[in-house]
Design a protein around this motif. Structure first.
Motif, PDB file in Angstrom:
ATOM      1  N   THR A  95      40.371  64.030   6.059  1.00 34.28           N
ATOM      2  CA  THR A  95      38.951  64.274   6.294  1.00 34.28           C
ATOM      3  C   THR A  95      38.742  64.381   7.804  1.00 34.28           C
ATOM      4  O   THR A  95      39.645  64.075   8.575  1.00 34.28           O
ATOM      5  CB  THR A  95      38.096  63.092   5.769  1.00 34.28           C
ATOM      6  N   ILE A  96      37.549  64.826   8.205  1.00 28.91           N
ATOM      7  CA  ILE A  96      37.198  64.780   9.624  1.00 28.91           C
ATOM      8  C   ILE A  96      36.532  63.430   9.830  1.00 28.91           C
ATOM      9  O   ILE A  96      35.518  63.130   9.194  1.00 28.91           O
ATOM     10  CB  ILE A  96      36.238  65.916  10.015  1.00 28.91           C
ATOM     11  N   ASN A  97      37.143  62.594  10.646  1.00 28.44           N
ATOM     12  CA  ASN A  97      36.643  61.238  10.871  1.00 28.44           C
ATOM     13  C   ASN A  97      35.965  61.132  12.222  1.00 28.44           C
ATOM     14  O   ASN A  97      36.523  61.565  13.233  1.00 28.44           O
ATOM     15  CB  ASN A  97      37.791  60.235  10.777  1.00 28.44           C
ATOM     16  N   PHE A  98      34.756  60.557  12.210  1.00 23.76           N
ATOM     17  CA  PHE A  98      33.988  60.383  13.442  1.00 23.76           C
ATOM     18  C   PHE A  98      33.986  58.916  13.862  1.00 23.76           C
ATOM     19  O   PHE A  98      33.807  58.025  13.033  1.00 23.76           O
ATOM     20  CB  PHE A  98      32.528  60.826  13.230  1.00 23.76           C
ATOM     21  N   PHE A  99      34.193  58.709  15.151  1.00 20.80           N
ATOM     22  CA  PHE A  99      34.116  57.376  15.756  1.00 20.80           C
ATOM     23  C   PHE A  99      33.149  57.511  16.920  1.00 20.80           C
ATOM     24  O   PHE A  99      33.077  58.566  17.545  1.00 20.80           O
ATOM     25  CB  PHE A  99      35.484  56.938  16.286  1.00 20.80           C
TER      26      PHE A  99
END
Length: 193
Positions: free
Chosen positions: A61-65
């Motif tokens: 997935t595209i993971n955002f932090f």
């Protein structure tokens, strides 16, 4: 920038799910098994904020932090992973879909394993970033596996192979030993100003 405040904010399985871009974004792109999650954890001073696996292709997935008012975006790895063609196609859509949106791209960190020649996919990514006019830096991962002399030779060889202009920043890094991490942090902070 206080990297210790890093927090996971969201994961998206398709590019249509991505919310509008509200903060400067620093995206991390590289082939499966290049050490993206490990490098992110080192930047954030965390052991396991970004999921690390011995099995390539875990990030699907595209993971955002988020760190203060900057979003760090962990893109799925390309290439290598032993997954179904349909899954690879979904990852490809995710990566392309992300870059094709109107977003606040502050910097793209293109990760390449320093120990090997760049793959066609690595070359394609660097060419795409150049042609799209996106600001990017190349992080050569796993630099601790080579001596200083070997490292210098590989940086020169990869620069030549990728046909990089003189001013293009290339940072040998190691999530294991912390090599290049401070330099990469400084570069990210300047890009997000």
């Amino acid at each position: 920038m206080n990297y210790n405040t890093a927090a996971f904010t969201a994961a998206y399985g398709t590019s249509e799910q991505l919310p509008p871009s509200e903060h400067p974004e620093v995206a991390f792109a590289g082939r499966s098994n290049v050490g993206k999650s490990s490098l992110l954890n080192k930047l954030f001073n965390r052991k396991a904020l970004a999921k690390v696996s011995s099995v390539p292709g875990k990030t699907s997935t595209i993971n955002f932090f988020s760190v203060e008012n900057v979003d760090f975006v962990d893109l799925p790895g390309y290439g290598f992973a032993k997954v179904a063609k349909s899954e690879k196609a979904r990852w490809s859509e995710l990566i392309e879909g992300y870059f094709n949106q109107e977003r606040r791209f502050a910097l793209v960190v293109s990760l390449i394993d320093i120990r090997h020649p760049a793959t066609d996919l690595d070359i394609g990514m660097v060419e795409f970033l150049s042609e799209a006019g996106l600001p990017f830096v190349i992080a050569l991962t796993k630099a601790d596996k080579l001596s200083n002399m070997q490292r210098g030779k590989q940086v020169a060889a990869l620069r030549k192979q990728l046909r990089l202009p003189k001013g293009q920043t290339v940072i040998p890094c190691s999530a294991e030993k912390g090599i290049g991490i401070d330099e990469l942090r400084k570069f990210i902070e300047e890009a997000c100003r």
